[in-house]
Write a protein that holds these residues in place. Structure first.
Motif, mmCIF file in Angstrom:
data_model
loop_
_atom_site.group_PDB
_atom_site.id
_atom_site.type_symbol
_atom_site.label_atom_id
_atom_site.label_comp_id
_atom_site.label_asym_id
_atom_site.label_seq_id
_atom_site.Cartn_x
_atom_site.Cartn_y
_atom_site.Cartn_z
ATOM 1 N N THR A 195 1.292 -0.804 -0.125
ATOM 2 C CA THR A 195 -0.430 -0.442 0.483
ATOM 3 C C THR A 195 0.083 1.018 0.144
ATOM 4 O O THR A 195 0.186 2.437 -0.197
ATOM 5 C CB THR A 195 -1.096 0.495 1.221
ATOM 6 O OG1 THR A 195 -0.368 0.381 1.594
ATOM 7 C CG2 THR A 195 -1.533 -1.548 1.154
ATOM 8 N N MET A 196 2.116 1.537 0.803
ATOM 9 C CA MET A 196 2.595 2.527 0.787
ATOM 10 C C MET A 196 3.442 2.435 -0.941
ATOM 11 O O MET A 196 3.599 3.609 -1.356
ATOM 12 C CB MET A 196 4.202 2.426 1.692
ATOM 13 C CG MET A 196 3.522 2.122 3.256
ATOM 14 S SD MET A 196 4.535 1.791 4.445
ATOM 15 C CE MET A 196 6.038 3.015 4.352
ATOM 16 N N ARG A 197 3.860 1.401 -1.378
ATOM 17 C CA ARG A 197 4.809 1.988 -2.393
ATOM 18 C C ARG A 197 3.335 2.167 -3.789
ATOM 19 O O ARG A 197 4.169 3.427 -4.424
ATOM 20 C CB ARG A 197 5.017 0.633 -3.254
ATOM 21 C CG ARG A 197 6.471 0.228 -2.396
ATOM 22 C CD ARG A 197 6.923 -1.306 -3.046
ATOM 23 N NE ARG A 197 6.243 -1.915 -3.553
ATOM 24 C CZ ARG A 197 5.489 -3.577 -2.553
ATOM 25 N NH1 ARG A 197 6.622 -3.514 -1.655
ATOM 26 N NH2 ARG A 197 5.067 -4.628 -2.983
ATOM 27 N N THR A 198 1.872 1.989 -3.739
ATOM 28 C CA THR A 198 1.426 1.971 -4.665
ATOM 29 C C THR A 198 1.080 3.495 -4.489
ATOM 30 O O THR A 198 0.330 3.671 -4.900
ATOM 31 C CB THR A 198 0.154 1.098 -4.299
ATOM 32 O OG1 THR A 198 0.035 -0.214 -4.973
ATOM 33 C CG2 THR A 198 -1.423 1.635 -5.109
ATOM 34 N N ALA A 199 0.976 3.904 -3.414
ATOM 35 C CA ALA A 199 0.567 5.591 -2.605
ATOM 36 C C ALA A 199 1.587 6.182 -3.203
ATOM 37 O O ALA A 199 1.517 7.416 -3.729
ATOM 38 C CB ALA A 199 0.397 6.202 -1.232
#
Length: 265
Positions: free
Chosen positions: A57-61
């Motif tokens: 989720t961090m990389r996607t954001a």
């Protein structure tokens, strides 16, 4: 374990075989007939899956905001770091993400071959205001670091919020600095966004002008992106106590609720 010699090579499961890429070669092995897991190994696998899910989720954001090229090595590095943060919880059998343990992310780099100090030779100062906005103050510099043929350096600050299950991110307006000229002090402002722990990321990339327009250079040694501060979840204005360094009257101004001094080696 065997080598794949056919014209068409594959990775992943294909019938009774598993293909994978390692050491510059495509290899293949058979699927084990039975996988034995103890309760402890099963729990460890769940913890790693939980850490990997949050890292995803961090990389996607961050993906639509970063200017750096994608790197699969960073995927593994971030997964490992988040797993370490999760395992730091020594109170619960089923591990949880504790906000204070996210301080381990400070100094995490998304560009292992590039140094932020080389691209931006200064000590940034991070502060958070009552309205939730985050300010990254860049002091004056003699000249930003850059590639020998670079003409400018693109500087941008990014805030990444995570609450342990989901993540969101926002960025400041980018600043373009001339590589050969002294730079005056300036501040990058990130508007208030998500909730939870906030990782402040600073990005500095060498650029070269072409037909009057700056183009990002892809030289790995001159692309830097690093977590420079980790802020805990913001408390309400009524219960928050401002923290300032002793003797620094310049920072005692209304609105700043949190201050992180520059990182000095």
């Amino acid at each position: 374990m065997g080598k794949q010699t056919g014209i068409i090579k594959f990775t992943g499961k294909l019938g009774p075989l598993i293909g994978y890429y390692s050491g510059g070669e495509y290899l293949v092995r058979s699927v084990p007939e039975r996988v034995r897991q103890s309760p402890s190994t099963r729990l460890a696998a769940q913890h790693f899956g939980k850490a990997s899910a949050l890292a995803c989720t961090m990389r996607t954001a961050l993906r639509p905001l970063l200017h750096i090229p994608p790197d699969n090595n960073i995927v593994n590095a971030l997964n490992k770091k988040m797993h370490t943060i999760l395992r730091a919880d020594d109170l619960h059998r089923h591990k949880r993400f504790i906000p204070r343990h996210f301080q381990q992310l400070r100094g995490f780099t998304f560009t292992p071959r590039g140094s932020l100090m080389r691209s931006l030779p200064c000590d940034p100062v991070v502060s958070r205001h009552f309205d939730g906005s985050i300010h990254v103050h860049i002091p004056a510099m003699k000249a930003p670091g850059s590639h020998p043929s670079g003409t400018h350096v693109l500087v941008q600050a990014i805030a990444l919020w995570t609450n342990g299950t989901s993540s969101s991110a926002a960025s400041s307006e980018p600043m373009l600095l001339e590589a050969s000229q002294p730079s005056e002090a300036f501040t990058l402002k990130i508007e208030a966004g998500g909730e939870g722990v906030c990782c402040v990321i600073l990005e500095a990339i060498a650029c070269q002008t072409f037909n009057g327009k700056p183009l990002l250079m892809r030289h790995q040694r001159h692309i830097a992106c690093e977590v420079i501060a980790v802020l805990p979840p913001q408390r309400t204005r009524e219960t928050f106590t401002a923290v300032y360094p002793e003797g620094d009257e310049a920072l005692r101004k209304v609105g700043i609720v949190e201050y992180i001094p520059p990182k000095r080696e």
